[in-house]
Scaffold this motif. Sequence first.
Motif, PDB file in Angstrom:
ATOM      1  N   GLU A  39       0.827  -1.215   0.000  1.00 37.55           N
ATOM      2  CA  GLU A  39       0.000   0.000   0.000  1.00 37.55           C
ATOM      3  C   GLU A  39       0.860   1.263   0.000  1.00 37.55           C
ATOM      4  N   ASN A  40       2.139   1.108   0.356  1.00 39.09           N
ATOM      5  CA  ASN A  40       3.048   2.250   0.403  1.00 39.09           C
ATOM      6  C   ASN A  40       3.951   2.358  -0.825  1.00 39.09           C
ATOM      7  N   TYR A  41       3.752   1.501  -1.824  1.00 37.25           N
ATOM      8  CA  TYR A  41       4.539   1.596  -3.053  1.00 37.25           C
ATOM      9  C   TYR A  41       4.131   2.851  -3.813  1.00 37.25           C
ATOM     10  N   SER A  42       5.082   3.475  -4.446  1.00 40.74           N
ATOM     11  CA  SER A  42       4.792   4.684  -5.229  1.00 40.74           C
ATOM     12  C   SER A  42       4.078   4.319  -6.526  1.00 40.74           C
ATOM     13  N   ALA A  43       3.499   5.319  -7.146  1.00 42.28           N
ATOM     14  CA  ALA A  43       2.838   5.119  -8.439  1.00 42.28           C
ATOM     15  C   ALA A  43       3.849   4.658  -9.487  1.00 42.28           C
ATOM     16  N   ASP A  44       5.068   5.207  -9.437  1.00 38.19           N
ATOM     17  CA  ASP A  44       6.107   4.802 -10.394  1.00 38.19           C
ATOM     18  C   ASP A  44       6.425   3.312 -10.285  1.00 38.19           C
ATOM     19  N   ILE A  45       6.488   2.825  -9.076  1.00 34.29           N
ATOM     20  CA  ILE A  45       6.763   1.396  -8.855  1.00 34.29           C
ATOM     21  C   ILE A  45       5.627   0.560  -9.422  1.00 34.29           C
ATOM     22  N   MET A  46       4.398   0.932  -9.105  1.00 34.43           N
ATOM     23  CA  MET A  46       3.241   0.164  -9.573  1.00 34.43           C
ATOM     24  C   MET A  46       3.144   0.184 -11.095  1.00 34.43           C
ATOM     25  N   ILE A  47       3.470   1.302 -11.713  1.00 34.18           N
ATOM     26  CA  ILE A  47       3.442   1.395 -13.176  1.00 34.18           C
ATOM     27  C   ILE A  47       4.528   0.510 -13.782  1.00 34.18           C
ATOM     28  N   ALA A  48       5.713   0.513 -13.182  1.00 33.60           N
ATOM     29  CA  ALA A  48       6.805  -0.336 -13.689  1.00 33.60           C
ATOM     30  C   ALA A  48       6.429  -1.817 -13.596  1.00 33.60           C
ATOM     31  N   ILE A  49       5.844  -2.207 -12.483  1.00 37.54           N
ATOM     32  CA  ILE A  49       5.404  -3.602 -12.337  1.00 37.54           C
ATOM     33  C   ILE A  49       4.328  -3.909 -13.369  1.00 37.54           C
ATOM     34  N   SER A  50       3.408  -2.971 -13.538  1.00 36.95           N
ATOM     35  CA  SER A  50       2.321  -3.135 -14.501  1.00 36.95           C
ATOM     36  C   SER A  50       2.858  -3.350 -15.915  1.00 36.95           C
ATOM     37  N   GLN A  51       3.851  -2.570 -16.286  1.00 35.11           N
ATOM     38  CA  GLN A  51       4.442  -2.710 -17.616  1.00 35.11           C
ATOM     39  C   GLN A  51       5.167  -4.049 -17.764  1.00 35.11           C
ATOM     40  N   GLU A  52       5.750  -4.531 -16.690  1.00 39.88           N
ATOM     41  CA  GLU A  52       6.485  -5.804 -16.725  1.00 39.88           C
ATOM     42  C   GLU A  52       5.534  -6.993 -16.863  1.00 39.88           C
ATOM     43  N   VAL A  53       4.426  -6.979 -16.132  1.00 39.42           N
ATOM     44  CA  VAL A  53       3.547  -8.157 -16.104  1.00 39.42           C
ATOM     45  C   VAL A  53       2.292  -8.006 -16.960  1.00 39.42           C
ATOM     46  N   GLY A  54       2.025  -6.810 -17.460  1.00 34.25           N
ATOM     47  CA  GLY A  54       0.879  -6.608 -18.327  1.00 34.25           C
ATOM     48  C   GLY A  54      -0.463  -6.630 -17.613  1.00 34.25           C
ATOM     49  N   ILE A  55      -0.483  -6.166 -16.381  1.00 31.51           N
ATOM     50  CA  ILE A  55      -1.704  -6.114 -15.578  1.00 31.51           C
ATOM     51  C   ILE A  55      -1.824  -4.689 -15.030  1.00 31.51           C
ATOM     52  N   THR A  56      -3.050  -4.210 -14.870  1.00 27.78           N
ATOM     53  CA  THR A  56      -3.233  -2.839 -14.387  1.00 27.78           C
ATOM     54  C   THR A  56      -2.725  -2.687 -12.956  1.00 27.78           C
ATOM     55  N   PRO A  57      -2.230  -1.497 -12.596  1.00 29.99           N
ATOM     56  CA  PRO A  57      -1.752  -1.267 -11.230  1.00 29.99           C
ATOM     57  C   PRO A  57      -2.806  -1.592 -10.159  1.00 29.99           C
ATOM     58  N   GLY A  58      -4.065  -1.293 -10.449  1.00 26.26           N
ATOM     59  CA  GLY A  58      -5.119  -1.593  -9.480  1.00 26.26           C
ATOM     60  C   GLY A  58      -5.251  -3.076  -9.203  1.00 26.26           C
ATOM     61  N   HIS A  59      -5.205  -3.887 -10.262  1.00 23.74           N
ATOM     62  CA  HIS A  59      -5.269  -5.338 -10.096  1.00 23.74           C
ATOM     63  C   HIS A  59      -4.022  -5.871  -9.376  1.00 23.74           C
ATOM     64  N   ILE A  60      -2.886  -5.265  -9.683  1.00 26.51           N
ATOM     65  CA  ILE A  60      -1.645  -5.673  -9.017  1.00 26.51           C
ATOM     66  C   ILE A  60      -1.760  -5.414  -7.523  1.00 26.51           C
ATOM     67  N   LEU A  61      -2.178  -4.226  -7.154  1.00 25.65           N
ATOM     68  CA  LEU A  61      -2.308  -3.898  -5.728  1.00 25.65           C
ATOM     69  C   LEU A  61      -3.311  -4.820  -5.051  1.00 25.65           C
ATOM     70  N   ASP A  62      -4.436  -5.080  -5.709  1.00 22.27           N
ATOM     71  CA  ASP A  62      -5.428  -5.995  -5.131  1.00 22.27           C
ATOM     72  C   ASP A  62      -4.811  -7.362  -4.835  1.00 22.27           C
ATOM     73  N   ARG A  63      -4.062  -7.900  -5.803  1.00 21.82           N
ATOM     74  CA  ARG A  63      -3.443  -9.217  -5.613  1.00 21.82           C
ATOM     75  C   ARG A  63      -2.378  -9.158  -4.520  1.00 21.82           C
ATOM     76  N   MET A  64      -1.587  -8.099  -4.497  1.00 21.76           N
ATOM     77  CA  MET A  64      -0.559  -7.970  -3.467  1.00 21.76           C
ATOM     78  C   MET A  64      -1.169  -7.923  -2.065  1.00 21.76           C
ATOM     79  N   LEU A  65      -2.305  -7.283  -1.936  1.00 20.79           N
ATOM     80  CA  LEU A  65      -2.966  -7.223  -0.627  1.00 20.79           C
ATOM     81  C   LEU A  65      -3.492  -8.593  -0.224  1.00 20.79           C
ATOM     82  N   VAL A  66      -3.959  -9.370  -1.184  1.00 18.45           N
ATOM     83  CA  VAL A  66      -4.373 -10.747  -0.893  1.00 18.45           C
ATOM     84  C   VAL A  66      -3.164 -11.545  -0.401  1.00 18.45           C
ATOM     85  N   ILE A  67      -2.044 -11.410  -1.094  1.00 22.49           N
ATOM     86  CA  ILE A  67      -0.817 -12.108  -0.685  1.00 22.49           C
ATOM     87  C   ILE A  67      -0.414 -11.675   0.718  1.00 22.49           C
ATOM     88  N   ARG A  68      -0.380 -10.376   0.952  1.00 22.33           N
ATOM     89  CA  ARG A  68       0.014  -9.840   2.259  1.00 22.33           C
ATOM     90  C   ARG A  68      -0.849 -10.402   3.390  1.00 22.33           C
TER      91      ARG A  68
END
Length: 178
Positions: A39-68
């Motif tokens: 939840e404390n990752y910057s927008a730049d980090i989330m965008i970089a991850i999004s570009q790497e895996v091809g998933i929207t930042p919102g979906h990435i954060l949702d999945r990361m919170l499930v993992i957490r």
Amino acid sequence: MKNVLDIYLKENGTNRNQLAEKSKISGKELKKLTRKDPENYSADIMIAISQEVGITPGHILDRMLVIRNSDILYHATTIDELIEKVEEQEDEFILDGSFTQFVNKTKNIMDFEDKAVRGNPIYPGYATGNSFLYQFLKKLTSKDDKEMQKLEQKILDNYKMKILNDHQTLFRNKILDY
């Protein structure tokens, strides 16, 4: 704190090194994130991850919170991943693969160590470069002797191991039990 970033990246077929190579984010900065809440990752980090895996930042954060919020752990499947997790003092992770002989023998050494004092001459094979753990690590990697001795010591000093089944072993940092 659980290393949510590495778990998420592995689920998506990538890792921090690949992300660093393809983005403007340094490996050092990504390593720092392994101890942060997603939840404390910057927008730049989330965008970089999004570009790497091809998933929207919102979906990435949702999945990361499930993992957490779950009991999902990182699964190390190579010796390099095992070394990385030990070096980074990961709280808990699972060694997954055909390491059964290694785990059983190492666990026996560690169980004996719990009942004996280090340096006691009756300790089986515990001398720098002589233990089963050290010999096993040397066979699986090209790191030099000094590095392997340090790794061996870190595993013995920092981790409890629990065999989950024939192919999975839980490594739990001893500090979590204090």
